[in-house]
Design an enzyme around this catalytic site. Structure first.
Site, short mmCIF file in Angstrom:
data_model
loop_
_atom_site.label_atom_id
_atom_site.label_comp_id
_atom_site.label_asym_id
_atom_site.label_seq_id
_atom_site.Cartn_x
_atom_site.Cartn_y
_atom_site.Cartn_z
N ARG A 62 0.82 -1.22 0.00
CA ARG A 62 0.00 0.00 0.00
C ARG A 62 0.85 1.27 0.00
O ARG A 62 0.40 2.32 -0.40
CB ARG A 62 -0.88 0.01 1.23
CG ARG A 62 -2.28 -0.47 0.93
CD ARG A 62 -3.19 -0.13 2.06
NE ARG A 62 -2.59 -0.59 3.31
CZ ARG A 62 -3.23 -1.31 4.22
NH1 ARG A 62 -4.45 -1.67 4.02
NH2 ARG A 62 -2.63 -1.69 5.33
N HIS A 199 10.40 -22.42 7.60
CA HIS A 199 11.82 -22.10 7.37
C HIS A 199 12.76 -23.02 8.13
O HIS A 199 13.94 -23.10 7.81
CB HIS A 199 12.10 -20.61 7.63
CG HIS A 199 12.23 -20.24 9.07
ND1 HIS A 199 11.15 -20.08 9.88
CD2 HIS A 199 13.32 -20.00 9.85
CE1 HIS A 199 11.57 -19.74 11.10
NE2 HIS A 199 12.89 -19.69 11.11
N HIS A 261 7.21 -25.90 13.00
CA HIS A 261 8.62 -26.25 13.16
C HIS A 261 8.84 -27.50 14.03
O HIS A 261 9.56 -28.41 13.65
CB HIS A 261 9.41 -25.11 13.80
CG HIS A 261 9.22 -23.77 13.14
ND1 HIS A 261 8.99 -23.62 11.80
CD2 HIS A 261 9.22 -22.51 13.64
CE1 HIS A 261 8.86 -22.33 11.51
NE2 HIS A 261 8.99 -21.63 12.61
C1 BG6 Z 1 9.08 -18.00 13.44
C2 BG6 Z 1 8.17 -17.60 14.57
O1 BG6 Z 1 8.48 -18.98 12.65
O2 BG6 Z 1 10.29 -18.50 13.96
C3 BG6 Z 1 8.84 -16.62 15.49
O3 BG6 Z 1 6.99 -17.01 14.04
C4 BG6 Z 1 10.19 -17.13 15.92
O4 BG6 Z 1 8.03 -16.34 16.63
C5 BG6 Z 1 11.01 -17.55 14.72
O5 BG6 Z 1 10.86 -16.08 16.62
C6 BG6 Z 1 12.32 -18.18 15.14
O6 BG6 Z 1 13.08 -18.49 14.01
P1 BG6 Z 1 14.64 -18.80 14.16
O7 BG6 Z 1 15.05 -19.20 12.79
O8 BG6 Z 1 15.27 -17.54 14.64
O9 BG6 Z 1 14.75 -19.89 15.16
#
Ligand code: BG6
Length: 507
Positions: A62, A199, A261
């Site tokens: 936006r 991720h 995760h």
């Molecule tokens: C994310 C969460 O998926 O992973 C966050 O939404 C979290 O709350 C983050 O802080 C942590 O990722 P990493 O890669 O730093 O362990």
């Protein structure tokens, strides 16, 4: 579709995997994730020579920006967060393919402009009609964005090219909403063109679970209920919710990271050897595990949720969750969750998997600890083994990535006394190669059409099946237990394990 095998033949591995002509459109480009992770990852990929020369990046938001404002924003994000050194020539090349489209998700004109922008980039940059649409937006906007893409002809690629959807978590907030989102996304994008981001699967150490288990002979024979006492999976963070109140409140730690995760880490720890590392084969094994997960009968005894109170961390006084900006002072959202699960199959029956996560804990650490049973008999004087714990194999996901094996060893001296020692593998010491950041790996895989590291919708649904009853139970049973910031969570979590005669590791 190109399929890569993360454990493929080393000769093949030496060939760099370079994306073909393509571009990426990011929705939600003004958000934190985009600035801290996506933009730097794209630059790092370009810097490593893994993007095509005409790679194009389109931001959609936006904000009243021109192309130059967007490029400046990407530039600043890259300077601040990229992992590889800044090189002007790489930046200049990348900047040539940057465009910004201003508009609302409901704005037809903006989506028309997006289509024209893509056509223009195909001409100017040679992107060949190949575009991925990255939805880094709250799930409530998914339906509008995907339908707008369809309505404006953006999901119909020219012949021989592709259009893909990349979807950030959270994928729904329960089973029903996840199914609905799946239905909406699949109405528009074919299944093989939908990439759901978790991720953690892009992390080097997580992919190494498969190598550790299936490239070696010595672990697999003891990786089962005959030798394993229990498994502890911990994802601890020392940070609070930062500026994410809007996202986090009402979602909580279990939906934020256990649903995705931690259950993925559990699945990879528990799966049978897949027939190959083709995505379908791997998913089939993960699905078998997830669908065999059994919840404990008494959720009050075997799950704990907590919320951080104010306290001291790193010499600094930090606010409690309820005092964070933007949080409803009567919020019952969990910032800590611990749950016990079992897997109903021949390999794991009776072996508890304890999963825990929390914000504002003692330190940032993610690990999987496979804790083995005690030796059936100890032929020593009883005092000799007083300090002997249980053997454990710990996969250190982050930080300090590596693997630790804990076992008993004789204490030097004239008496026969045994104490725990550890044997360590550290990535930094054993490899000179550097690991790509998770988002680098995942964005490259999207552009290559390699779906191995992306959960399929059945996995997402199974994960909600596991979590939904727990969330429902918590909703109808009081408030989360408080724990002071900087500690290892509420006492109730220690009591939960103590009832099983076990204790949490203090990593
Ligand atoms: C994310 C969460 O998926 O992973 C966050 O939404 C979290 O709350 C983050 O802080 C942590 O990722 P990493 O890669 O730093 O362990």
């Amino acid at each position: 579709m190109t399929i890569s095998n993360p454990l493929r033949d080393p000769a093949d591995r030496r060939l760099p995997r370079i994306a073909g002509p393509s571009g990426l459109v990011i929705f939600g480009v003004t958000g934190d994730l985009s600035r801290k992770k996506l933009m730097p990852a794209i630059y790092d990929l370009a810097n490593r020579g893994l993007l095509p020369p005409g790679f194009s990046l389109v931001g959609f938001a936006r904000r009243e920006w021109e192309d130059e404002d967007f490029a400046r924003e990407v530039h600043d994000a890259v300077k601040e967060h990229a992992r590889t050194p800044f090189r002007e020539e790489v930046w200049q090349q990348l900047a040539k393919g940057m465009r910004f489209v201003q508009g609302d998700f409901g704005d037809d004109e903006a989506f028309d402009t997006l289509r024209k922008t893509i056509e223009e980039l195909d001409q100017a940059q040679g992107t060949g009609g190949n575009f991925a649409f990255y939805l880094s937006v709250p799930p409530k906007f998914f339906p509008t964005v995907v339908q707008q893409l369809k309505k404006h002809g953006l999901t119909d690629p020219p012949k021989g090219s592709w259009r893909r959807a990349v979807i950030e978590k959270p994928f729904g907030h329960d089973l029903e909403s996840a199914q609905e989102l799946n239905r909406i996304v699949h109405e528009v994008f074919p299944r093989d063109e939908v990439f759901r981001i978790d991720h953690y699967l892009g992390k080097e150490t997580v992919q190494n679970i498969l190598a550790l288990r299936f490239a070696n002979q010595m672990f697999e024979p003891i990786w089962n209920r005959s030798y394993v006492d229990h498994v502890q999976i911990t994802m601890a963070e020392d940070i609070g919710i930062g500026g994410r109140a809007g996202y986090y409140d009402g979602i909580g730690s279990a939906r934020d990271v256990i649903q995705n995760h931690l259950l993925q880490l559990m699945a990879l720890t528990a799966i049978e050897e897949p027939a190959s590392f083709h995505p379908k084969a791997l998913v089939a094994e993960k699905l078998k595990v997830l669908s065999a997960v059994k919840l404990p009968g008494d959720l009050g005894k075997h799950t704990v949720r907590g919320q951080y109170a104010g306290g001291w961390q790193g010499g600094e006084e930090v606010p409690g969750y309820l005092d964070e900006d933007g949080i409803d002072p009567s919020s019952k959202t969990d910032t800590y969750a611990a749950i016990k699960l079992e897997i109903n199959n021949r390999r794991w029956a009776g072996v508890p998997f304890y999963l825990r996560t929390g914000k504002r804990l003692g330190r940032r650490v993610t690990e999987i600890a496979v804790v083995f049973q005690r030796a059936p008999y100890l032929p020593f004087d009883s005092y000799a083994t007083e300090e002997l714990g249980q053997n454990a194999l710990v996969i250190r996901v982050q930080p300090d990535e590596g693997v630790t094996v804990r076992f008993g060893s004789k204490v030097p001296g004239t008496a026969l006394e045994v104490r725990d020692v550890t044997m360590d593998f550290a990535y930094g010491e054993s490899f000179t190669e550097s690991s790509p950041e998770a988002y680098e790996r995942l964005i490259l895989d999207v552009l290559l059409g390699d779906a191995n590291l992306f959960p399929r919708h059945q996995e997402v649904e199974q994960s909600w099946r596991i979590l939904d009853p727990i969330e429902k139970y918590w909703d109808s049973h009081g408030k989360p237990a408080q724990y002071p910031a900087g500690t290892w969570g509420p006492d109730e979590a220690d009591e939960m394990l103590a009832r099983d005669g076990r204790s949490w590791r203090r990593p």
